[in-house]
Design an enzyme around this catalytic site. Structure first.
Site: not given
Ligand SMILES: *Cc1c(COP(=O)(O)O)cnc(C)c1O
Length: 374
Positions: A44, A137, A267, A315
């Protein structure tokens, strides 16, 4: 430990180098570690900043059985790239119809009754019921488990869908908390069985628990961070687990200037050298995802010499105080990479910026040229 990949010499003003052989090695390492469990590699968010499709292919080469993404758009991008491996997507838009996802054989994480009914409506979907065992969640809340299992079993018996998996996610808060989540998860699995469900894939663990609590492997493990060669545990180097960081961020010195003691740097003049010194200008900033929180704290290596960001991250640029070292325009700069190459680590950047290494790698982009080592 396997051999380090030889990275090509720096060829752009600013680069993010992706070492795909390292990714394949990491997945192979995790594949061995999880033994009989299936291995899902999470790609992802553009493969945690590493490039989703490249990461997916390298993961499959290392023995990944499944790929995981948050949403269907990402899953479709994998299919469009010609990837036919099993893919699971678990975070859905309101009123998602699921027809396209099912047509392209994407397994769907299901967190609400609405999603379940919509998928049943399309027909022939493969689902993984997502349960909330503590993160608050997505996922079905415990109070809804019995009812949703009954309904899912009914839809499965009617041939409207297949319940291929049941899963949850742990908080990484503490081993006791993750063990408590597993106890809740076991209770859910009992309820699911008594409702008549017999899913093939039961999964709870992500990188942290895959590395530290093998008892939570069940029949599949979802691994993200570890595949990218990073450690989910503060203070423990990925090499302890046989993992190699995949991402290197590097650049070239754009300008060098000799300045007297006391000048203001960048800055807000938050940095003033105490002696006459040489400042190197590096053309990366928060436009590339370099956190401004790294101002005056994060490590940078210039021409092989370790130093620290001097003054504010801007930036487009950062400044590095090189003292009396000989530095020239065009010299190589490394923000972070594999510490086995003698460069700062992503974990050091995370510590300097008071964040985690997940955020450091995922946010890298902007004007960095992607260099992929096959
Ligand atoms: C992002 C995610 C993972 C992976 O987690 P890591 O700590 O990067 O291994 C696994 N399961 C779900 C549901 C996630 O959202």
């Amino acid at each position: 430990m396997s051999e380090l990949t030889a990275l090509p010499p720096i060829a752009h003003f600013r680069e993010v180098v992706i070492d795909l052989p390292a990714l394949t090695h990491n997945v192979r390492t995790m594949r061995e570690r999880v033994r009989d469990a299936a291995l899902l590699v999470v790609v992802k968010a553009n493969g945690y900043g590493h490039g989703m499709v490249d990461s997916a292919r390298a993961a499959l080469a290392g023995g990944a059985d499944w790929l995981g993404v948050a949403d269907i758009t990402e899953a479709l991008e994998l299919r469009d790239a010609g990837i036919t491996a099993p893919v699971l997507a678990w975070l859905h838009a309101p009123r998602e119809t699921f027809a396209m996802a099912i047509a392209r054989d994407i397994a769907l994480g299901v967190s609400t009754r609405d999603q379940l009914e919509r998928i049943a409506e399309v027909g022939s979907g493969r689902i993984h019921l997502k349960l909330d065992t503590g993160l608050s969640r997505n996922g079905f809340a415990p109070a809804d488990w019995a009812e949703v299992f009954t309904r899912a079993a009914e839809l499965e018996a009617a041939g409207r869908l297949v319940v291929e998996g049941i899963f949850s996610h742990v908080s990484n808060t503490h081993e006791d908390e993750d063990a408590a989540a597993a106890t809740e998860f076991d209770r859910a699995l009992e309820l699911a069985r008594s409702a008549g469900l017999a899913p093939e894939l039961i999964h709870l663990s992500a990188s942290l628990t895959a590395l530290t609590m093998p008892a939570l492997n069940y029949s599949m493990v979802r691994v993200g961070l570890a595949a990218y060669g990073l450690s989910p545990i503060d203070g423990r180097d990925p090499s302890e687990f046989g993992l190699r960081p995949v991402m290197t961020v590097r650049s070239q010195v754009a300008a060098v200037r000799r300045v007297p003691a006391g000048v203001g740097v960048s800055y807000d003049y938050t940095y003033r050298p105490t002696t006459e010194t040489t400042l190197a200008l590096v053309p990366v900033g928060y436009g590339e995802g370099v956190p401004r929180a790294g101002s005056n704290r994060a490590p940078v290596q210039v021409a092989g010499i370790s130093s620290t960001v001097a003054g504010r991250v801007a930036m487009d640029q950062i400044v590095v105080d090189m003292g009396d070292a000989a530095v020239a325009v065009g010299d190589e700069v490394v923000l972070f990479g594999d510490p086995a190459r003698g460069v700062p680590s992503g974990a050091q950047w995370a510590a300097a910026c008071e964040t985690n290494v997940y955020e450091i790698v995922t946010r890298m982009g902007g004007r960095l040229t992607r260099v992929v080592v096959e």
